[in-house]
Design an enzyme around this catalytic site. Structure first.
Site, PDB file in Angstrom:
ATOM      1  N   LYS A  52       5.812   1.887   2.397  1.00 29.03           N
ATOM      2  CA  LYS A  52       6.817   2.611   3.201  1.00 29.03           C
ATOM      3  C   LYS A  52       7.925   1.650   3.652  1.00 29.03           C
ATOM      4  CE  LYS A  52       3.416   6.015   4.626  1.00 29.03           C
ATOM      5  NZ  LYS A  52       2.402   6.439   5.602  1.00 29.03           N
ATOM      6  N   GLN A  96       0.204   4.995  11.573  1.00 28.02           N
ATOM      7  CA  GLN A  96      -0.586   5.170  10.351  1.00 28.02           C
ATOM      8  C   GLN A  96      -2.018   5.590  10.699  1.00 28.02           C
ATOM      9  OE1 GLN A  96       0.657   4.866   7.131  1.00 28.02           O
ATOM     10  NE2 GLN A  96      -1.340   5.603   6.450  1.00 28.02           N
ATOM     11  N   ASP A 119       6.596  11.957  10.717  1.00 28.93           N
ATOM     12  CA  ASP A 119       5.422  12.357   9.933  1.00 28.93           C
ATOM     13  C   ASP A 119       5.199  13.871  10.053  1.00 28.93           C
ATOM     14  OD1 ASP A 119       4.099  10.617   8.269  1.00 28.93           O
ATOM     15  OD2 ASP A 119       2.940   9.654   9.866  1.00 28.93           O
TER      16      ASP A 119
END
Ligand code: NAP
Length: 293
Positions: A52, A96, A119
């Site tokens: 990412k 994460q 997200d």
């Protein structure tokens, strides 16, 4: 059979975002900034976050990585989330997953400012998506939708079977595939570990989305002739012939299933790469204040 090539489509999308970012900055816009929070030393999470961050650099975003040891308390992690919420330079950030067992993922997700929740996991963004309002759509479902669009796959009136009901993949995917727009307008069946007759249900799918996390679970006898098969699974399977000691496998037995399909995604090189595009698109939207002003 046509391959839905995540490598190709994701590189096209990244080039498009890169060009848009250059224009945005040339017009006086702020350089988009994505921050990632990584807790512990999970090998797969390390790989995902590194990729990412690398993608951010490729397309002209600023990126920041915040690392914490596995022993960090929930309270300290909430403090870190709050500082990112309050940092005017950070447009969007991700925490994460998975997090260590002593930390509630829901508590952390709910602490993220929905305007920075790139997200798309915050209940406000999930709720907006369910109502068809502008929101950050979580990255993996976004990536799958984008693949269907770019391949021009017809979805209206089709039977879409989703295997898996997770908050981050199966559930949002099922909602998106039934909405009254393209791609969507499917009749959706969402299945899970308690579903009876899973194989028979899958055999009726025009579009089969496998997101269960069981390597090579879906074999040819699950698949109707001419179906579109989207493989979301990413599992590490021991493989002594690989330098790393493992191979990456999807939820679909590709060699067995591919000959029956009209379109199929490979693993690796499919949905995983598209997921990053979802995150980058959401971050750019955040920088432009397109959804939350
Ligand atoms: P998850 O939270 O573990 O959910 C798995 C779902 O599959 C659950 O709903 C579970 O049912 C269902 N399931 C498990 N075994 C089943 C079976 N034998 N038959 C039918 N349903 C079954 O997983 P996830 O986070 O959604 O991830 C799924 C897979 O996608 C994993 O391999 C993950 O690594 C991968 N993934 C890939 C990406 C990407 O970018 N490509 C992104 C996210 C995840 P219950 O609800 O009844 O337990």
């Amino acid at each position: 059979m046509q391959l839905l090539d995540g490598k190709l489509i994701s590189s096209q999308i990244k080039s498009e975002i890169k060009a848009e970012v250059e224009k945005w900055i040339a017009d006086g816009g702020k350089k988009p900034h994505l921050a990632a929070v990584l807790v512990g030393q999970d090998g797969a999470s390390e790989t995902y976050v590194a990729s990412k961050i690398r993608s951010c650099e490729e397309i002209g975003f600023t990126s920041t990585l915040l690392r914490f040891g596995p022993e960090i308390s929930e309270e300290s992690l909430l403090d870190a989330v709050e500082s990112l919420n309050n940092d005017p330079d950070v447009d969007g950030f991700i925490v994460q997953l998975p997090l260590p067992k002593h930390i509630s993922e829901n508590t952390i997700m709910e602490a993220v400012n929905p305007a920075k929740d790139v997200d798309g996991f915050h209940p406000v963004n999930v709720g907006k998506m369910c109502k068809g309002l502008p929101s950050y759509i979580s990255a993996t479902p976004f990536g799958i939708i984008e693949m269907l669009i770019r391949a021009g796959i017809e979805t209206s009136g089709k039977h879409c079977v989703v295997i898996g009901r997770s908050q981050i993949v199966g559930l949002p995917m099922s909602i998106l595939m039934q909405r009254n727009e393209y791609p969507g307008n499917c009749t959706v069946t969402i299945t899970h570990s308690k579903t009876h007759n899973l194989k028979e249900i899958c055999q009726t799918a025009d579009i089969l989305i496998a997101a269960l996390g069981r390597p090579e679970f879906v074999t040819a006898d699950y698949v109707k002739e001419g179906a579109v098969v989207i493989d979301v699974g990413i599992s590490r399977v021991a493989d002594a012939s690989k330098k790393s000691g493992f191979a990456i496998k999807g939820d679909v037995n590709f060699n067995d299933v591919a000959p029956k399909t009209s379109y199929i995604t490979p693993v690796p090189g499919g949905v995983g790469l598209m997921t990053i595009c979802g995150l980058l698109t959401n971050t750019f939207k955040a920088a432009k204040k397109e959804i939350y002003r």
